[in-house]
Design an enzyme around this catalytic site. Sequence first.
Site, PDB file in Angstrom:
ATOM      1  N   ASP A  27       2.074  -1.533  -0.452  1.00  0.00           N
ATOM      2  CA  ASP A  27       3.372  -1.457  -1.119  1.00  0.00           C
ATOM      3  C   ASP A  27       3.526  -0.123  -1.860  1.00  0.00           C
ATOM      4  O   ASP A  27       2.557   0.426  -2.374  1.00  0.00           O
ATOM      5  CB  ASP A  27       3.500  -2.613  -2.111  1.00  0.00           C
ATOM      6  N   HIS A  69       6.807   6.244   4.232  1.00  0.00           N
ATOM      7  CA  HIS A  69       6.117   5.471   5.268  1.00  0.00           C
ATOM      8  C   HIS A  69       5.236   6.372   6.141  1.00  0.00           C
ATOM      9  O   HIS A  69       4.135   5.986   6.528  1.00  0.00           O
ATOM     10  CB  HIS A  69       7.133   4.737   6.146  1.00  0.00           C
ATOM     11  N   LEU A 123     -15.216  -2.351  13.260  1.00  0.00           N
ATOM     12  CA  LEU A 123     -14.221  -2.989  12.416  1.00  0.00           C
ATOM     13  C   LEU A 123     -13.104  -3.632  13.241  1.00  0.00           C
ATOM     14  O   LEU A 123     -12.617  -3.068  14.219  1.00  0.00           O
ATOM     15  CB  LEU A 123     -13.612  -1.939  11.478  1.00  0.00           C
TER      16      LEU A 123
END
Length: 259
Positions: free
Chosen positions: A31, A48, A142
Amino acid sequence: MNSCVNAEVFMDIKKQIDKTKVPQHIAIIMDGNGRWAQKQDQERLFGHSFGVDAVKNTVKAAREAGVRYLTLYAFSTENWQRPKAEVDGLMELMVNTIIRELPELMEQEIRIHGIGNLEALPKDCKEELYHAIETTKDNKNLNLILALNYSSKWELTEAVKSISKKVKAGELTSEEITETTISEHLNTAPFPDPELLIRTSGELRLSNYLLWQCSYAELYFTDVLWPDFSEEDLFKAILDYQQRERRFGKISAQITNTL
């Protein structure tokens, strides 16, 4: 001089992490991109785009710490309500990022997964995501899980529908429905529940994110806006997690065997 001091502090924080107590699964609400852009007198999409660098830093730090699953809240079902220009820009950014980063994902043995209503994504975005999922499916490092067009209420509703169909078809009785049954019908069924949930930008809410799965996750909130979130910030969150006592309804004496 400051950069040297910062590097020393960073290494000190990294060394403090107990590799035997690293959360297996970390979920993050990324956020603050829009507010970060506004501070730079730029459009929200500018934030972004810089948020992508924070994703790369976070993935790198998670790998170094020994995290096995990292789930990122990339786009919620509610985000479609944002201005069309921002949504279109976000979708284009996601497509371009997946294409650009795929070679690096392969080199680092990172496997991509997607959760959410992926079929409702724009065609280009969906195709590139599915291509990345298929291309990286044998990677063993991962697991990077992208929550796209996702919300917990949507996910739980779909799970209820699926379970109801099985009951109607006689494959399952209502008495046989357990917490495990529900978990097995969620998008996240293949993954362990998150032990640590991080939210950036100072907001103190879960925003319809992994509500079932995070029932016992440790919550960590930071004022850092997502584009500024660094490897050091992730290590700080992990250290904070390691200082907590996870009781799961028990009392401290039971956990420490001093009862």
